[in-house]
Design a protein around this motif. Structure first.
Motif, PDB file in Angstrom:
ATOM      1  N   LEU A  11      49.062  52.898  45.982  1.00  0.00           N
ATOM      2  CA  LEU A  11      47.794  52.165  45.881  1.00  0.00           C
ATOM      3  C   LEU A  11      47.904  50.774  46.505  1.00  0.00           C
ATOM      4  O   LEU A  11      46.967  50.310  47.164  1.00  0.00           O
ATOM      5  CB  LEU A  11      47.373  52.053  44.410  1.00  0.00           C
ATOM      6  CG  LEU A  11      46.953  53.364  43.745  1.00  0.00           C
ATOM      7  CD1 LEU A  11      46.778  53.161  42.237  1.00  0.00           C
ATOM      8  CD2 LEU A  11      45.665  53.899  44.368  1.00  0.00           C
ATOM      9  N   LEU A  12      49.046  50.118  46.317  1.00  0.00           N
ATOM     10  CA  LEU A  12      49.251  48.802  46.927  1.00  0.00           C
ATOM     11  C   LEU A  12      49.149  48.893  48.440  1.00  0.00           C
ATOM     12  O   LEU A  12      48.460  48.085  49.080  1.00  0.00           O
ATOM     13  CB  LEU A  12      50.619  48.249  46.527  1.00  0.00           C
ATOM     14  CG  LEU A  12      51.054  46.936  47.196  1.00  0.00           C
ATOM     15  CD1 LEU A  12      50.102  45.803  46.836  1.00  0.00           C
ATOM     16  CD2 LEU A  12      52.488  46.585  46.799  1.00  0.00           C
ATOM     17  N   ASP A  13      49.827  49.874  49.024  1.00  0.00           N
ATOM     18  CA  ASP A  13      49.775  50.043  50.478  1.00  0.00           C
ATOM     19  C   ASP A  13      48.348  50.320  50.944  1.00  0.00           C
ATOM     20  O   ASP A  13      47.904  49.757  51.955  1.00  0.00           O
ATOM     21  CB  ASP A  13      50.701  51.184  50.898  1.00  0.00           C
ATOM     22  CG  ASP A  13      50.683  51.425  52.401  1.00  0.00           C
ATOM     23  OD1 ASP A  13      51.185  50.571  53.142  1.00  0.00           O
ATOM     24  OD2 ASP A  13      50.140  52.470  52.827  1.00  0.00           O
ATOM     25  N   SER A  38      50.179  61.818  36.053  1.00  0.00           N
ATOM     26  CA  SER A  38      49.315  61.883  34.881  1.00  0.00           C
ATOM     27  C   SER A  38      48.589  60.549  34.710  1.00  0.00           C
ATOM     28  O   SER A  38      48.875  59.571  35.410  1.00  0.00           O
ATOM     29  CB  SER A  38      50.133  62.203  33.628  1.00  0.00           C
ATOM     30  OG  SER A  38      51.010  61.131  33.336  1.00  0.00           O
ATOM     31  N   ARG A  39      47.670  60.504  33.766  1.00  0.00           N
ATOM     32  CA  ARG A  39      46.850  59.294  33.617  1.00  0.00           C
ATOM     33  C   ARG A  39      47.629  58.114  33.038  1.00  0.00           C
ATOM     34  O   ARG A  39      47.300  56.962  33.323  1.00  0.00           O
ATOM     35  CB  ARG A  39      45.616  59.618  32.775  1.00  0.00           C
ATOM     36  CG  ARG A  39      44.671  60.571  33.507  1.00  0.00           C
ATOM     37  CD  ARG A  39      43.520  61.029  32.648  1.00  0.00           C
ATOM     38  NE  ARG A  39      42.587  59.964  32.366  1.00  0.00           N
ATOM     39  CZ  ARG A  39      41.441  60.142  31.696  1.00  0.00           C
ATOM     40  NH1 ARG A  39      41.121  61.348  31.250  1.00  0.00           N
ATOM     41  NH2 ARG A  39      40.632  59.129  31.478  1.00  0.00           N
ATOM     42  N   THR A  40      48.665  58.390  32.267  1.00  0.00           N
ATOM     43  CA  THR A  40      49.434  57.276  31.683  1.00  0.00           C
ATOM     44  C   THR A  40      50.152  56.456  32.753  1.00  0.00           C
ATOM     45  O   THR A  40      50.001  55.219  32.794  1.00  0.00           O
ATOM     46  CB  THR A  40      50.428  57.791  30.634  1.00  0.00           C
ATOM     47  OG1 THR A  40      49.701  58.387  29.554  1.00  0.00           O
ATOM     48  CG2 THR A  40      51.286  56.650  30.099  1.00  0.00           C
ATOM     49  N   PRO A  41      50.939  57.059  33.654  1.00  0.00           N
ATOM     50  CA  PRO A  41      51.549  56.242  34.720  1.00  0.00           C
ATOM     51  C   PRO A  41      50.518  55.628  35.661  1.00  0.00           C
ATOM     52  O   PRO A  41      50.742  54.536  36.198  1.00  0.00           O
ATOM     53  CB  PRO A  41      52.463  57.220  35.457  1.00  0.00           C
ATOM     54  CG  PRO A  41      52.016  58.570  35.071  1.00  0.00           C
ATOM     55  CD  PRO A  41      51.444  58.447  33.686  1.00  0.00           C
ATOM     56  N   LEU A  42      49.364  56.310  35.839  1.00  0.00           N
ATOM     57  CA  LEU A  42      48.332  55.710  36.683  1.00  0.00           C
ATOM     58  C   LEU A  42      47.799  54.437  36.032  1.00  0.00           C
ATOM     59  O   LEU A  42      47.600  53.427  36.713  1.00  0.00           O
ATOM     60  CB  LEU A  42      47.194  56.694  36.933  1.00  0.00           C
ATOM     61  CG  LEU A  42      46.084  56.102  37.813  1.00  0.00           C
ATOM     62  CD1 LEU A  42      46.564  55.951  39.255  1.00  0.00           C
ATOM     63  CD2 LEU A  42      44.816  56.920  37.752  1.00  0.00           C
ATOM     64  N   ARG A  43      47.575  54.475  34.725  1.00  0.00           N
ATOM     65  CA  ARG A  43      47.104  53.273  34.029  1.00  0.00           C
ATOM     66  C   ARG A  43      48.106  52.136  34.177  1.00  0.00           C
ATOM     67  O   ARG A  43      47.725  50.971  34.337  1.00  0.00           O
ATOM     68  CB  ARG A  43      46.861  53.573  32.549  1.00  0.00           C
ATOM     69  CG  ARG A  43      45.655  54.456  32.277  1.00  0.00           C
ATOM     70  CD  ARG A  43      45.312  54.463  30.798  1.00  0.00           C
ATOM     71  NE  ARG A  43      44.345  55.504  30.504  1.00  0.00           N
ATOM     72  CZ  ARG A  43      44.629  56.632  29.872  1.00  0.00           C
ATOM     73  NH1 ARG A  43      45.876  56.874  29.484  1.00  0.00           N
ATOM     74  NH2 ARG A  43      43.689  57.525  29.635  1.00  0.00           N
ATOM     75  N   LEU A  49      48.450  46.314  39.335  1.00  0.00           N
ATOM     76  CA  LEU A  49      47.556  45.837  40.398  1.00  0.00           C
ATOM     77  C   LEU A  49      46.625  44.753  39.875  1.00  0.00           C
ATOM     78  O   LEU A  49      46.331  43.777  40.574  1.00  0.00           O
ATOM     79  CB  LEU A  49      46.756  46.998  40.981  1.00  0.00           C
ATOM     80  CG  LEU A  49      47.561  48.025  41.788  1.00  0.00           C
ATOM     81  CD1 LEU A  49      46.710  49.250  42.075  1.00  0.00           C
ATOM     82  CD2 LEU A  49      48.070  47.414  43.094  1.00  0.00           C
ATOM     83  N   ALA A  50      46.158  44.913  38.636  1.00  0.00           N
ATOM     84  CA  ALA A  50      45.303  43.893  38.038  1.00  0.00           C
ATOM     85  C   ALA A  50      46.074  42.597  37.826  1.00  0.00           C
ATOM     86  O   ALA A  50      45.562  41.496  38.078  1.00  0.00           O
ATOM     87  CB  ALA A  50      44.732  44.404  36.714  1.00  0.00           C
ATOM     88  N   ALA A  51      47.336  42.713  37.388  1.00  0.00           N
ATOM     89  CA  ALA A  51      48.166  41.524  37.205  1.00  0.00           C
ATOM     90  C   ALA A  51      48.429  40.824  38.528  1.00  0.00           C
ATOM     91  O   ALA A  51      48.543  39.586  38.578  1.00  0.00           O
ATOM     92  CB  ALA A  51      49.490  41.914  36.539  1.00  0.00           C
ATOM     93  N   VAL A  62      36.093  51.477  34.122  1.00  0.00           N
ATOM     94  CA  VAL A  62      35.917  51.316  35.576  1.00  0.00           C
ATOM     95  C   VAL A  62      36.806  50.190  36.102  1.00  0.00           C
ATOM     96  O   VAL A  62      36.655  49.033  35.707  1.00  0.00           O
ATOM     97  CB  VAL A  62      34.449  51.034  35.944  1.00  0.00           C
ATOM     98  CG1 VAL A  62      34.315  50.854  37.449  1.00  0.00           C
ATOM     99  CG2 VAL A  62      33.551  52.159  35.454  1.00  0.00           C
ATOM    100  N   THR A  63      37.733  50.557  37.003  1.00  0.00           N
ATOM    101  CA  THR A  63      38.578  49.593  37.699  1.00  0.00           C
ATOM    102  C   THR A  63      38.269  49.686  39.186  1.00  0.00           C
ATOM    103  O   THR A  63      38.140  50.788  39.727  1.00  0.00           O
ATOM    104  CB  THR A  63      40.068  49.884  37.465  1.00  0.00           C
ATOM    105  OG1 THR A  63      40.343  49.829  36.066  1.00  0.00           O
ATOM    106  CG2 THR A  63      40.942  48.868  38.187  1.00  0.00           C
ATOM    107  N   VAL A  64      38.121  48.531  39.847  1.00  0.00           N
ATOM    108  CA  VAL A  64      37.802  48.523  41.271  1.00  0.00           C
ATOM    109  C   VAL A  64      38.789  47.633  42.011  1.00  0.00           C
ATOM    110  O   VAL A  64      39.447  46.769  41.409  1.00  0.00           O
ATOM    111  CB  VAL A  64      36.362  48.020  41.532  1.00  0.00           C
ATOM    112  CG1 VAL A  64      35.334  48.889  40.819  1.00  0.00           C
ATOM    113  CG2 VAL A  64      36.206  46.556  41.128  1.00  0.00           C
ATOM    114  N   VAL A  65      38.889  47.850  43.317  1.00  0.00           N
ATOM    115  CA  VAL A  65      39.685  46.972  44.167  1.00  0.00           C
ATOM    116  C   VAL A  65      39.024  45.602  44.208  1.00  0.00           C
ATOM    117  O   VAL A  65      37.810  45.496  44.406  1.00  0.00           O
ATOM    118  CB  VAL A  65      39.811  47.548  45.595  1.00  0.00           C
ATOM    119  CG1 VAL A  65      40.576  46.588  46.497  1.00  0.00           C
ATOM    120  CG2 VAL A  65      40.494  48.909  45.559  1.00  0.00           C
TER     121      VAL A  65
END
Length: 211
Positions: A11-13, A38-43, A49-51, A62-65
């Motif tokens: 996602l960073l790339d 799975s959703r846990t590592p995605l969270r 990314l938020a940090a 809802v999380t956005v770029v």
């Protein structure tokens, strides 16, 4: 590599290269399926990314770029100036003079006509940054610089390539490297200040032309 680390790296790339544009929704279900986690590592990846300031949680679901505008760019460069001018001073006092002299020579002979040559130039800048980080011998400073560079990649991608600016940038990097190699801390800091001033002007002008 852990699943959360793999998801974060991907996602960073994609954010840095613009594949995921500012405002793009990072849906948990969709992204988890796409990245094969799975959703846990995605969270966990989204939290990182938020940090970093690269993603924003608009609501509990809802999380956005994160968006980036001219005010963000000005603020980024304010921090960048403080950090990089300090780093240049310290590198002139502590760095490997011969290594920076060798980089200065490489900056003297860069070619920027074709895309592979531009890629090689950006790789040269990355080597310069790595040598600078090693020279300052300050983990706190280099950690702060890494965070700034994470955002800087996005800014560079949003701006268009400017051949004349790239040529000028190579000259500016050469002068910084020469100043460090000759232990001239004042010149190293001043040359870095001029380089960042010119880089900011070019980025803002490029974004203006694209709007």
């Amino acid at each position: 590599m852990r699943a959360s680390d793999r998801a974060y790296a991907t996602l960073l790339d994609e954010i840095q290269t613009g594949s995921l544009a500012p405002g793009a929704v990072l849906g948990e279900v969709e992204q988890a399926a796409r990245l094969g986690v799975s959703r846990t590592p995605l969270r966990e990846a989204l939290s990182r990314l938020a940090a970093d300031g690269l993603a924003v949680q608009q609501s509990p679901r809802v999380t956005v770029v994160a968006a980036i505008d001219q005010d963000d760019i000005h603020e980024l460069f304010e921090v960048r100036r403080a950090l990089e001018e300090t780093a240049a001073r310290l590198a002139a006092l502590r760095g490997d003079a011969a290594a920076f002299a060798a980089l200065a020579e490489e900056f003297s002979h860069v070619s920027l006509g074709a895309e592979p040559e531009r890629d090689a130039y950006y790789a040269l800048i990355a080597r310069f940054d790595a040598l600078l980080d090693a020279a300052v011998e300050n983990d706190y400073l280099t950690a702060a610089l890494r965070n700034v560079r994470t955002h800087l990649v996005r800014v560079r991608r949003l701006a268009r390539d400017n051949p004349a600016r790239l040529v000028a940038s190579a000259r500016e990097h050469r002068l910084i490297a020469v100043a460090i190699s000759t232990r001239n801390a004042d010149l190293a800091a001043h040359a870095t200040h001029v380089h960042l001033h010119n880089a900011l002007d070019s980025i803002l002008e490029s974004l203006k032309g694209a709007s």
